[in-house]
Design an enzyme around this catalytic site. Structure first.
Site, PDB file in Angstrom:
ATOM      1  CE  LYS A  78     -40.828 -67.139 103.128  1.00 41.62           C
ATOM      2  NZ  LYS A  78     -39.515 -66.502 103.062  1.00 41.62           N
ATOM      3  N   GLY A 181     -37.519 -55.971  89.937  1.00 43.86           N
ATOM      4  CA  GLY A 181     -38.388 -55.883  91.107  1.00 43.86           C
ATOM      5  C   GLY A 181     -37.886 -54.810  92.043  1.00 43.86           C
ATOM      6  CB  VAL A 182     -37.803 -51.260  92.117  1.00 45.44           C
ATOM      7  CG1 VAL A 182     -36.426 -51.341  91.512  1.00 45.44           C
ATOM      8  CG2 VAL A 182     -38.841 -51.015  91.023  1.00 45.44           C
ATOM      9  N   GLY A 183     -39.328 -53.367  94.825  1.00 39.48           N
ATOM     10  CA  GLY A 183     -40.199 -53.277  95.992  1.00 39.48           C
ATOM     11  C   GLY A 183     -39.396 -52.967  97.243  1.00 39.48           C
ATOM     12  CB  VAL A 185     -35.496 -56.299  98.944  1.00 41.51           C
ATOM     13  CG1 VAL A 185     -33.994 -56.552  98.931  1.00 41.51           C
ATOM     14  CG2 VAL A 185     -36.134 -56.931 100.172  1.00 41.51           C
TER      15      VAL A 185
END
Ligand code: PHE
Length: 356
Positions: A78, A181-183, A185
């Protein structure tokens, strides 16, 4: 940092400091047993650069598990770009180019892709320096691949498998799902859930964004402070990691936790805490592997249809894990871990073929 590195069970870390933008860059290579290390590149502000290194290490380990879980011969790594604050477009390009040159110097020991805080366009910028070591760029003529929708599909299937396991039917009609979290994904996941009749609860640190998505999908907004004691059938963490901890788990009022965030458990014991509370936890690296399935396959020229059907297999994997966990009377993390250990052990047993 020294202590972190000395105590890590991964293989290597590469550290670079980009002075013009005051950015610390960490590349953590956790395991190359299955193949060269691959994993996304995260861009974030950390209180201390050391936290960025810690994040890179934990996320790299998660990638080792993710690749093993889907049976790909790829290792875990990563990248983290620990920026001092939001960068203007020019500074952003500079640091991404620097990262690209670093990738080129590693010559394939680590390949990158999109992650939290980076975009498909950022990947194209990195690819200007290191085209062969970036996922999602140049796959189809001039098109950039956003792994988000593939990840969302896998999480959706994972949620369905969990709902089936707990309620006896995979039907989502009327089930309440809290998407945190509505980014890239969380938003496509919320749309799929809504299309299947689920009742949506939406939370985001960007309150305006939460409001827009809730309005679009006829859901309700939950404030960031109310997330952990919000009553719902499914809690889907789709933002930062470590939201499941000794502090939050006692508050939860859900039956299932299944979401896309990497490293949802603050510490391994949290799996047992959830288990004791009889909250079904779908191991993150199993349900969120859709993007990891899609990127290499698209890069190798597989058709969209093949890729979606390969992502679809996540549902069966989750079902198998939940069944085994029930039989063994244990948290699903253990059954998932056994899949990983088996993949690694099989690889270690493979005869090393001599190079011609
Ligand atoms: N960052 C995403 C993930 O963690 C997508 C990704 C997968 C990016 C694999 C690069 C390589 O799954």
């Amino acid at each position: 940092m020294r202590e972190l590195i000395e105590n890590w069970d991964g293989e290597s870390v590469v550290i670079s400091y980009h002075a013009p933008t005051d950015t610390w860059i960490f590349i953590a290579i956790h395991s190359t047993v299955l193949g060269p290390a691959n994993g996304g590149c995260r861009m974030r502000v950390y209180d201390d650069p050391e936290d960025g290194l810690r994040d890179a290490m934990r996320l790299a380990e998660g990638m080792t598990h993710k690749w093993a879980g889907i049976g790909f011969d790829i290792g875990g790594g990563k990248g983290v770009l620990a920026v001092p604050g939001p960068l203007d477009p020019d500074a952003r390009r500079q640091v991404l180019h620097h990262f690209g040159r670093l990738l080129r110097s590693l010559n394939g020991a680590y390949c990158t892709g999109e992650d939290l805080g980076t975009t498909p366009e950022d990947m194209a910028t990195i690819a200007e320096e290191a085209p062969e070591f970036v996922h999602g760029v140049g796959v189809r003529a001039a098109a950039l691949v956003d792994p988000g929708p593939y990840t969302a599909f896998g999480v959706f299937l994972g949620i369905r498998a969990c709902v089936h396991h707990v309620f006896g039917s995979p039907e989502l009609q009327g089930r309440s799902v809290l998407v945190q979290g509505v980014g890239d994904v969380g938003a496509p996941l919320a749309r799929r859930l809504r299309d299947s009749g689920a009742r949506l609860l939406v939370c985001d640190t960007d309150v305006a964004l939460a409001g827009r998505i809730a309005q679009e999908l006829d859901g309700d907004v939950v404030g960031p402070e109310a997330v952990y004691h919000q009553e719902c059938d499914v809690y889907a963490p789709c933002a930062m990691g470590a939201t499941l901890s000794r502090h939050t788990i006692p508050k939860l009022r859900c039956c299932i936790v299944a979401g896309s965030a990497n490293n949802q458990l603050a510490e391994p014991e949290d799996a047992e805490r959830l288990y004791e509370r009889e909250i079904l936890y779908a191991p993150d690296y199993i349900v969120n592997a859709g993007g990891a399935v899609a990127l290499p396959l698209l890069g190798k020229g597989h058709s969209e249809e093949e890729v979606w059907s390969r992502v679809r297999r996540i549902e069966g994997t989750v079902e198998g894990i939940l069944r085994e966990a029930k039989e063994q009377d244990e948290s699903p993390v253990h059954a998932a871990r056994r899949i990983v250990e088996r993949a690694l052990a099989n690889k270690r047993r493979e005869p090393v073929t001599a190079r011609p």
